[in-house]
Design a protein around this motif. Sequence first.
Motif, mmCIF file in Angstrom:
data_model
loop_
_atom_site.group_PDB
_atom_site.id
_atom_site.type_symbol
_atom_site.label_atom_id
_atom_site.label_comp_id
_atom_site.label_asym_id
_atom_site.label_seq_id
_atom_site.Cartn_x
_atom_site.Cartn_y
_atom_site.Cartn_z
ATOM 1 N N ALA A 1 44.668 68.672 27.723
ATOM 2 C CA ALA A 1 45.155 67.608 26.838
ATOM 3 C C ALA A 1 44.798 66.258 27.439
ATOM 4 N N VAL A 2 44.685 65.238 26.574
ATOM 5 C CA VAL A 2 44.454 63.860 27.020
ATOM 6 C C VAL A 2 45.396 62.943 26.246
ATOM 7 N N LEU A 3 45.662 61.786 26.828
ATOM 8 C CA LEU A 3 46.535 60.790 26.197
ATOM 9 C C LEU A 3 45.679 59.674 25.627
ATOM 10 N N MET A 4 45.786 59.470 24.317
ATOM 11 C CA MET A 4 45.093 58.378 23.649
ATOM 12 C C MET A 4 46.100 57.266 23.380
ATOM 13 N N THR A 5 45.713 56.012 23.671
ATOM 14 C CA THR A 5 46.627 54.881 23.525
ATOM 15 C C THR A 5 45.960 53.761 22.749
ATOM 16 N N TRP A 6 46.628 53.281 21.719
ATOM 17 C CA TRP A 6 46.176 52.138 20.923
ATOM 18 C C TRP A 6 47.186 50.999 21.059
ATOM 19 N N THR A 7 46.707 49.756 20.954
ATOM 20 C CA THR A 7 47.584 48.603 20.792
ATOM 21 C C THR A 7 47.636 48.275 19.308
ATOM 22 N N VAL A 8 48.814 48.346 18.730
ATOM 23 C CA VAL A 8 48.971 48.162 17.301
ATOM 24 C C VAL A 8 48.838 46.682 16.945
ATOM 25 N N PRO A 9 48.023 46.322 15.963
ATOM 26 C CA PRO A 9 47.903 44.916 15.543
ATOM 27 C C PRO A 9 49.265 44.369 15.121
ATOM 28 N N LYS A 10 49.463 43.092 15.362
ATOM 29 C CA LYS A 10 50.759 42.478 15.052
ATOM 30 C C LYS A 10 51.029 42.400 13.564
ATOM 31 N N ASP A 11 49.972 42.430 12.743
ATOM 32 C CA ASP A 11 50.164 42.323 11.293
ATOM 33 C C ASP A 11 50.087 43.679 10.595
ATOM 34 N N VAL A 12 50.329 44.784 11.326
ATOM 35 C CA VAL A 12 50.242 46.111 10.731
ATOM 36 C C VAL A 12 51.228 46.236 9.573
ATOM 37 N N GLU A 13 50.796 46.924 8.517
ATOM 38 C CA GLU A 13 51.648 47.174 7.363
ATOM 39 C C GLU A 13 51.625 48.654 7.023
ATOM 40 N N GLY A 14 52.700 49.128 6.429
ATOM 41 C CA GLY A 14 52.817 50.536 6.107
ATOM 42 C C GLY A 14 51.932 50.955 4.956
ATOM 43 N N GLY A 15 51.583 52.268 4.921
ATOM 44 C CA GLY A 15 50.791 52.813 3.834
ATOM 45 C C GLY A 15 49.930 53.972 4.298
ATOM 46 N N ALA A 16 49.191 54.583 3.367
ATOM 47 C CA ALA A 16 48.323 55.716 3.667
ATOM 48 C C ALA A 16 47.062 55.239 4.378
ATOM 49 N N SER A 17 46.638 55.992 5.399
ATOM 50 C CA SER A 17 45.472 55.607 6.173
ATOM 51 C C SER A 17 44.810 56.858 6.741
ATOM 52 N N TRP A 18 43.876 56.668 7.705
ATOM 53 C CA TRP A 18 43.170 57.781 8.336
ATOM 54 C C TRP A 18 43.022 57.554 9.825
ATOM 55 N N MET A 19 42.975 58.663 10.563
ATOM 56 C CA MET A 19 42.660 58.662 11.992
ATOM 57 C C MET A 19 41.427 59.535 12.208
ATOM 58 N N ARG A 20 40.520 59.092 13.100
ATOM 59 C CA ARG A 20 39.366 59.912 13.489
ATOM 60 C C ARG A 20 39.359 60.081 15.005
ATOM 61 N N LEU A 21 39.153 61.321 15.457
ATOM 62 C CA LEU A 21 39.000 61.637 16.875
ATOM 63 C C LEU A 21 37.626 62.254 17.086
ATOM 64 N N ARG A 22 36.928 61.812 18.136
ATOM 65 C CA ARG A 22 35.615 62.369 18.461
ATOM 66 C C ARG A 22 35.562 62.703 19.954
ATOM 67 N N LEU A 23 35.064 63.890 20.270
ATOM 68 C CA LEU A 23 34.941 64.369 21.647
ATOM 69 C C LEU A 23 33.484 64.705 21.911
ATOM 70 N N ALA A 24 32.935 64.223 23.034
ATOM 71 C CA ALA A 24 31.540 64.516 23.374
ATOM 72 C C ALA A 24 31.311 64.268 24.851
ATOM 73 N N ARG A 25 30.233 64.832 25.365
ATOM 74 C CA ARG A 25 29.859 64.616 26.771
ATOM 75 C C ARG A 25 29.421 63.176 27.026
ATOM 76 N N ASP A 26 28.654 62.634 26.099
ATOM 77 C CA ASP A 26 28.015 61.332 26.296
ATOM 78 C C ASP A 26 28.845 60.255 25.609
ATOM 79 N N ALA A 27 29.454 59.363 26.388
ATOM 80 C CA ALA A 27 30.300 58.305 25.817
ATOM 81 C C ALA A 27 29.506 57.388 24.898
ATOM 82 N N ALA A 28 28.218 57.181 25.185
ATOM 83 C CA ALA A 28 27.403 56.277 24.370
ATOM 84 C C ALA A 28 27.297 56.774 22.927
#
Length: 471
Positions: A307-334
């Motif tokens: 397992a890994v821990l992913m951390t985001w800083t939430v924008p100060k003007d965030v508003e509620g509603g439907a949205s999407w998250m994308r996760l990508r895993l690979a050997r090459d960070a580039a």
Amino acid sequence: MSNSAESATSVTPAGVTVTVTKTMKGATKISKAEFYRANPGAVPDEFLIPDNAKAAPGISDLYEGFAVQPNGWSDVATLTYTFSRPVRNPRLHVSGTGGAIKDAKGNREEFWTGLRLSGGKPVVPTFSRVAGFPGFKVTSDAVTPLGAPASAEPTCGVVYMCGTAQINGTVTSFTMDVRARNVRQTVKAGDPFMWGAFRVTFEQDDSDAPASYGAASHVISDQAIGKDVTADVPGRVTFQPRRLATADTDGETASGARLGGGQRFEVVVPVTSASPATMAGWIDFNRNRRFDAAERAQTAVTAGASAVLMTWTVPKDVEGGASWMRLRLARDAAELARPDGWASSGEVEDHPFAITGPDLRLSHTASRRKANPGDRVAFVTTVENTSTQARSYNISVRTQGVVDDAMFRGASPRPAFKEGAEMTWKGTLQPGEKQHFRLRYAVKRNDLGDRRLMTRVDGHDGAVVKVRGTD
């Protein structure tokens, strides 16, 4: 892209380099080494899966000079396929491999092809039949002809091998021996020859978020988000990153969080990775139907991590509603610098993501923007419970940037805690209830500091009042 009598090299659209090293047996030589370039318009082939496998690049070699065992088997060559990344279950597509010759006297002989797996890394893999191979038998370590062709021979039959075999396992290389089975109708009809035509394609994982978020595709390797990853659309070779019209079967589920502006948002993501890798993720905080650079997070993945821990800083003007998250895993960070595009390893997962605004809405204002020496200034902090349940609050206002220019004249209600220029209020608000906290100051007439009254409030930018006479 290149092909010679000694080796061949190509690079897939996803960035996997494929190298074929050729070792001839005995006096065998390759008199023609041709390269099939990628051809997105290639017609379907009934013996291959994907049926457009001929769209992928490949090699076609003409073997000559090998020793012939009349009506027996001969070793022709050994081919070693090496990949720049571990790949899972690569598919070997064989088309038009074999040979037949007939002389002026009617003498005829054929050279039926046989393939035998003889090596691999990290271990020797196994064969399994996917499609085609009429007249041939596919076992765990070989593809061999069953016998003489029927009178109504199909387009590809015993003489010319056509079909798709899977190389089972996650490999960085596999080695196969190419053999020839001589079949003479009468006597020798000419010098021996046999064509070998081979292509390789890979399993692929694709994104499934709406099209506005961009398409992302990964070659499946030894890494997964979660315990495993399934191949998407195995029946089609693609030359562009691809998105699925519906969610795939890798366990993507709707998720979400109650987010407050400026806070840290953390997600523990299960992973499987046999090698060091990178995890990148995006959350569409502003819900503009795309993943912006500021919405990206990244972390390193160690080999063997669960397992890994992913951390985001939430924008100060965030508003509620439907949205999407994308996760990508690979050997090459580039390869993960963008939310879309190719990656030569790993997996992509998209999740519907419901953003719920903070239960407690906070505001902080000053009674005026500019003041003169001697003026009274008030700072008001308001907290409102926007939920349907009672919520507790803990509000701190720091006024170190005020007391150098103004004198404290009172606070209402009385703070629960005061230390120097910092005051804290605690309590509970019922649904829909609102509470105001007021701090009063008088601007000094003499001994002014920086002539700015600057406050700081947890979760808010605070307020600034300029004392006239400043720039």
